[in-house]
Design an enzyme around this catalytic site. Structure first.
Site, PDB file in Angstrom:
ATOM      1  N   GLU A  73      -9.740  -9.874  -7.829  1.00  0.00           N
ATOM      2  CA  GLU A  73      -8.671  -8.778  -7.566  1.00  0.00           C
ATOM      3  C   GLU A  73      -7.456  -8.903  -8.445  1.00  0.00           C
ATOM      4  O   GLU A  73      -7.050  -7.920  -8.798  1.00  0.00           O
ATOM      5  CB  GLU A  73      -8.221  -8.839  -6.004  1.00  0.00           C
ATOM      6  CG  GLU A  73      -9.263  -8.577  -5.169  1.00  0.00           C
ATOM      7  CD  GLU A  73      -9.152  -8.826  -3.666  1.00  0.00           C
ATOM      8  OE1 GLU A  73      -7.936  -9.110  -3.286  1.00  0.00           O
ATOM      9  OE2 GLU A  73      -9.796  -8.700  -2.724  1.00  0.00           O
ATOM     10  N   LYS A 111       0.881  -1.152   0.051  1.00  0.00           N
ATOM     11  CA  LYS A 111      -0.078  -0.140  -0.010  1.00  0.00           C
ATOM     12  C   LYS A 111       0.881   1.113  -0.017  1.00  0.00           C
ATOM     13  O   LYS A 111       2.009   1.231   0.420  1.00  0.00           O
ATOM     14  CB  LYS A 111      -0.841  -0.109   1.180  1.00  0.00           C
ATOM     15  CG  LYS A 111      -1.940  -1.099   1.032  1.00  0.00           C
ATOM     16  CD  LYS A 111      -2.977  -1.170   2.247  1.00  0.00           C
ATOM     17  CE  LYS A 111      -3.857  -2.339   2.228  1.00  0.00           C
ATOM     18  NZ  LYS A 111      -5.209  -1.995   3.048  1.00  0.00           N
ATOM     19  N   TYR A 166     -12.307  -1.185  -3.870  1.00  0.00           N
ATOM     20  CA  TYR A 166     -13.002  -1.511  -2.393  1.00  0.00           C
ATOM     21  C   TYR A 166     -14.479  -1.431  -2.383  1.00  0.00           C
ATOM     22  O   TYR A 166     -14.825  -1.159  -1.440  1.00  0.00           O
ATOM     23  CB  TYR A 166     -12.268  -0.742  -1.423  1.00  0.00           C
ATOM     24  CG  TYR A 166     -10.907  -1.162  -1.154  1.00  0.00           C
ATOM     25  CD1 TYR A 166     -10.700  -2.247  -0.227  1.00  0.00           C
ATOM     26  CD2 TYR A 166      -9.770  -0.121  -1.292  1.00  0.00           C
ATOM     27  CE1 TYR A 166      -9.500  -2.763   0.140  1.00  0.00           C
ATOM     28  CE2 TYR A 166      -8.519  -0.823  -0.919  1.00  0.00           C
ATOM     29  CZ  TYR A 166      -8.232  -1.988  -0.131  1.00  0.00           C
ATOM     30  OH  TYR A 166      -7.231  -2.361  -0.010  1.00  0.00           O
ATOM     31  N   ASN A 225      -2.261   0.276   6.765  1.00  0.00           N
ATOM     32  CA  ASN A 225      -1.892  -1.064   7.283  1.00  0.00           C
ATOM     33  C   ASN A 225      -0.959  -1.715   6.233  1.00  0.00           C
ATOM     34  O   ASN A 225      -0.665  -3.201   6.333  1.00  0.00           O
ATOM     35  CB  ASN A 225      -2.763  -2.065   7.667  1.00  0.00           C
ATOM     36  CG  ASN A 225      -3.852  -2.496   6.589  1.00  0.00           C
ATOM     37  OD1 ASN A 225      -3.648  -2.047   5.539  1.00  0.00           O
ATOM     38  ND2 ASN A 225      -4.508  -3.433   6.875  1.00  0.00           N
ATOM     39  N   ARG A 261       2.467  -6.678   8.629  1.00  0.00           N
ATOM     40  CA  ARG A 261       1.842  -5.562   9.220  1.00  0.00           C
ATOM     41  C   ARG A 261       2.263  -5.086  10.795  1.00  0.00           C
ATOM     42  O   ARG A 261       2.443  -4.037  11.264  1.00  0.00           O
ATOM     43  CB  ARG A 261       0.181  -5.889   9.636  1.00  0.00           C
ATOM     44  CG  ARG A 261      -0.539  -5.712   7.836  1.00  0.00           C
ATOM     45  CD  ARG A 261      -1.572  -6.243   8.282  1.00  0.00           C
ATOM     46  NE  ARG A 261      -2.596  -5.900   6.886  1.00  0.00           N
ATOM     47  CZ  ARG A 261      -3.647  -6.417   6.743  1.00  0.00           C
ATOM     48  NH1 ARG A 261      -4.139  -7.578   7.493  1.00  0.00           N
ATOM     49  NH2 ARG A 261      -4.387  -6.396   5.335  1.00  0.00           N
ATOM     50  N   THR A 319      -5.437  -7.355  10.448  1.00  0.00           N
ATOM     51  CA  THR A 319      -5.901  -5.916   9.523  1.00  0.00           C
ATOM     52  C   THR A 319      -5.428  -4.751  10.512  1.00  0.00           C
ATOM     53  O   THR A 319      -4.669  -3.848   9.982  1.00  0.00           O
ATOM     54  CB  THR A 319      -7.153  -5.901   9.581  1.00  0.00           C
ATOM     55  OG1 THR A 319      -7.921  -6.958   8.788  1.00  0.00           O
ATOM     56  CG2 THR A 319      -7.724  -4.681   8.496  1.00  0.00           C
ATOM     57  N   ARG A 321      -2.484 -14.707   4.271  1.00  0.00           N
ATOM     58  CA  ARG A 321      -3.070 -13.988   5.364  1.00  0.00           C
ATOM     59  C   ARG A 321      -2.409 -14.124   6.799  1.00  0.00           C
ATOM     60  O   ARG A 321      -2.340 -13.336   7.494  1.00  0.00           O
ATOM     61  CB  ARG A 321      -4.520 -14.145   5.362  1.00  0.00           C
ATOM     62  CG  ARG A 321      -5.090 -13.368   4.425  1.00  0.00           C
ATOM     63  CD  ARG A 321      -6.649 -13.781   4.305  1.00  0.00           C
ATOM     64  NE  ARG A 321      -7.403 -13.147   5.251  1.00  0.00           N
ATOM     65  CZ  ARG A 321      -7.987 -12.035   5.162  1.00  0.00           C
ATOM     66  NH1 ARG A 321      -7.714 -11.185   4.146  1.00  0.00           N
ATOM     67  NH2 ARG A 321      -8.709 -11.583   6.071  1.00  0.00           N
ATOM     68  N   PHE A 347     -15.436   4.015   6.932  1.00  0.00           N
ATOM     69  CA  PHE A 347     -13.857   4.167   6.791  1.00  0.00           C
ATOM     70  C   PHE A 347     -13.874   4.248   5.039  1.00  0.00           C
ATOM     71  O   PHE A 347     -12.597   4.544   4.802  1.00  0.00           O
ATOM     72  CB  PHE A 347     -13.035   3.122   7.297  1.00  0.00           C
ATOM     73  CG  PHE A 347     -13.415   1.715   6.812  1.00  0.00           C
ATOM     74  CD1 PHE A 347     -12.825   1.282   5.898  1.00  0.00           C
ATOM     75  CD2 PHE A 347     -14.023   0.800   7.819  1.00  0.00           C
ATOM     76  CE1 PHE A 347     -13.123  -0.177   5.541  1.00  0.00           C
ATOM     77  CE2 PHE A 347     -14.208  -0.409   7.509  1.00  0.00           C
ATOM     78  CZ  PHE A 347     -13.701  -1.031   6.535  1.00  0.00           C
ATOM     79  N   HIS A 381      -2.043  -5.326   1.589  1.00  0.00           N
ATOM     80  CA  HIS A 381      -3.407  -6.262   1.410  1.00  0.00           C
ATOM     81  C   HIS A 381      -3.159  -7.678   1.164  1.00  0.00           C
ATOM     82  O   HIS A 381      -2.233  -7.978   0.402  1.00  0.00           O
ATOM     83  CB  HIS A 381      -4.264  -5.510   0.238  1.00  0.00           C
ATOM     84  CG  HIS A 381      -5.433  -6.068  -0.195  1.00  0.00           C
ATOM     85  ND1 HIS A 381      -6.621  -6.011   0.509  1.00  0.00           N
ATOM     86  CD2 HIS A 381      -5.685  -7.180  -1.041  1.00  0.00           C
ATOM     87  CE1 HIS A 381      -7.568  -7.030  -0.040  1.00  0.00           C
ATOM     88  NE2 HIS A 381      -7.023  -7.557  -1.090  1.00  0.00           N
TER      89      HIS A 381
HETATM   90  P1  CMP Z   1      -7.437  -4.360   3.468  1.00  0.00           P
HETATM   91  O1  CMP Z   1      -6.941  -6.114   3.896  1.00  0.00           O
HETATM   92  O2  CMP Z   1      -6.855  -3.883   2.238  1.00  0.00           O
HETATM   93  O3  CMP Z   1      -9.228  -4.751   3.233  1.00  0.00           O
HETATM   94  C1  CMP Z   1      -9.876  -3.633   3.406  1.00  0.00           C
HETATM   95  C2  CMP Z   1      -9.263  -2.255   4.112  1.00  0.00           C
HETATM   96  O4  CMP Z   1      -9.966  -1.504   4.814  1.00  0.00           O
HETATM   97  C3  CMP Z   1      -8.304  -2.878   5.276  1.00  0.00           C
HETATM   98  O5  CMP Z   1      -7.201  -3.704   4.526  1.00  0.00           O
HETATM   99  C4  CMP Z   1      -7.949  -1.740   6.038  1.00  0.00           C
HETATM  100  O6  CMP Z   1      -6.898  -0.985   5.337  1.00  0.00           O
HETATM  101  C5  CMP Z   1      -9.307  -0.808   5.860  1.00  0.00           C
HETATM  102  N1  CMP Z   1      -9.997  -0.955   7.099  1.00  0.00           N
HETATM  103  C6  CMP Z   1     -10.417  -2.074   7.657  1.00  0.00           C
HETATM  104  N2  CMP Z   1     -11.170  -1.740   8.833  1.00  0.00           N
HETATM  105  C7  CMP Z   1     -11.116  -0.274   8.984  1.00  0.00           C
HETATM  106  C8  CMP Z   1     -11.229   0.408   9.966  1.00  0.00           C
HETATM  107  N3  CMP Z   1     -11.923   0.195  11.049  1.00  0.00           N
HETATM  108  N4  CMP Z   1     -10.811   1.734   9.947  1.00  0.00           N
HETATM  109  C9  CMP Z   1     -10.317   2.297   8.950  1.00  0.00           C
HETATM  110  N5  CMP Z   1      -9.928   1.330   7.836  1.00  0.00           N
HETATM  111  C10 CMP Z   1     -10.318  -0.031   7.912  1.00  0.00           C
END
Ligand code: CMP
Length: 139
Positions: free
Chosen positions: A128, A11, A51, A114, A104, A93, A87, A59, A117
């Site tokens: 994807e 990211k 997304y 984070n 992470r 996450t 994962r 968010f 992905h």
């Molecule tokens: P990702 O695995 O890319 O999938 C969805 C993304 O949404 C996740 O990583 C985070 O970057 C973001 N995300 C998920 N939960 C939250 C949250 N509570 N607040 C902000 N961003 C979030």
């Protein structure tokens, strides 16, 4: 070979912090083979599309703006049990909940920034992968 591939994205936070090389090294050391890779800067519209499943979440707007804020590195990765193993490698996450040694834990800032992905299912790995690459077979 539906269970052997996953899609990852390094990211904008991790790319701009100069962590791309270290993250790729962690991925390769964990036994994943890079099948496709590129550096791309998404528009807000493209990030919003990627997304789309999260569009009702509070968010979503911030996430789209963050994911289109700078270059990212999407990759298709291959390994037995790729989705689940990847994962595990990247961790929770929210980096505050991520296990020691995970990508992470090492490189993420917070739940939004984070670092990386990973697809959450074989079906999404396929969708994807097709979003970023001209995939001609089932991944
Ligand atoms: P990702 O695995 O890319 O999938 C969805 C993304 O949404 C996740 O990583 C985070 O970057 C973001 N995300 C998920 N939960 C939250 C949250 N509570 N607040 C902000 N961003 C979030």
């Amino acid at each position: 070979m539906a269970t052997n591939r996953t899609l990852t994205i390094i990211k904008p936070d991790a790319v701009s912090a100069g962590n791309t090389g270290n993250i790729i090294n962690d991925i390769i050391k964990a036994g994943f083979k890079i099948v496709a890779m590129k550096l791309v800067h998404l528009t807000a519209e493209e990030a919003g599309k990627f997304y789309e499943v999260h569009k009702e979440r509070p968010f979503y707007k911030d996430l789209v703006s963050f994911m289109s804020s700078g270059p990212i590195v999407p990759m298709i990765l291959e390994k037995e049990n790729a989705v689940a193993d990847f994962r595990k490698l990247i961790g929770a996450t929210n980096p505050a909940n991520a296990e020691e040694g995970t990508i992470r834990k090492k490189y993420a800032t917070n739940v939004e920034k984070n670092a990386i992905h990973g697809s959450d299912s074989d079906e999404n790995a396929n969708i994807e992968s097709r979003f970023f690459f001209a995939v001609t077979e089932e991944v």
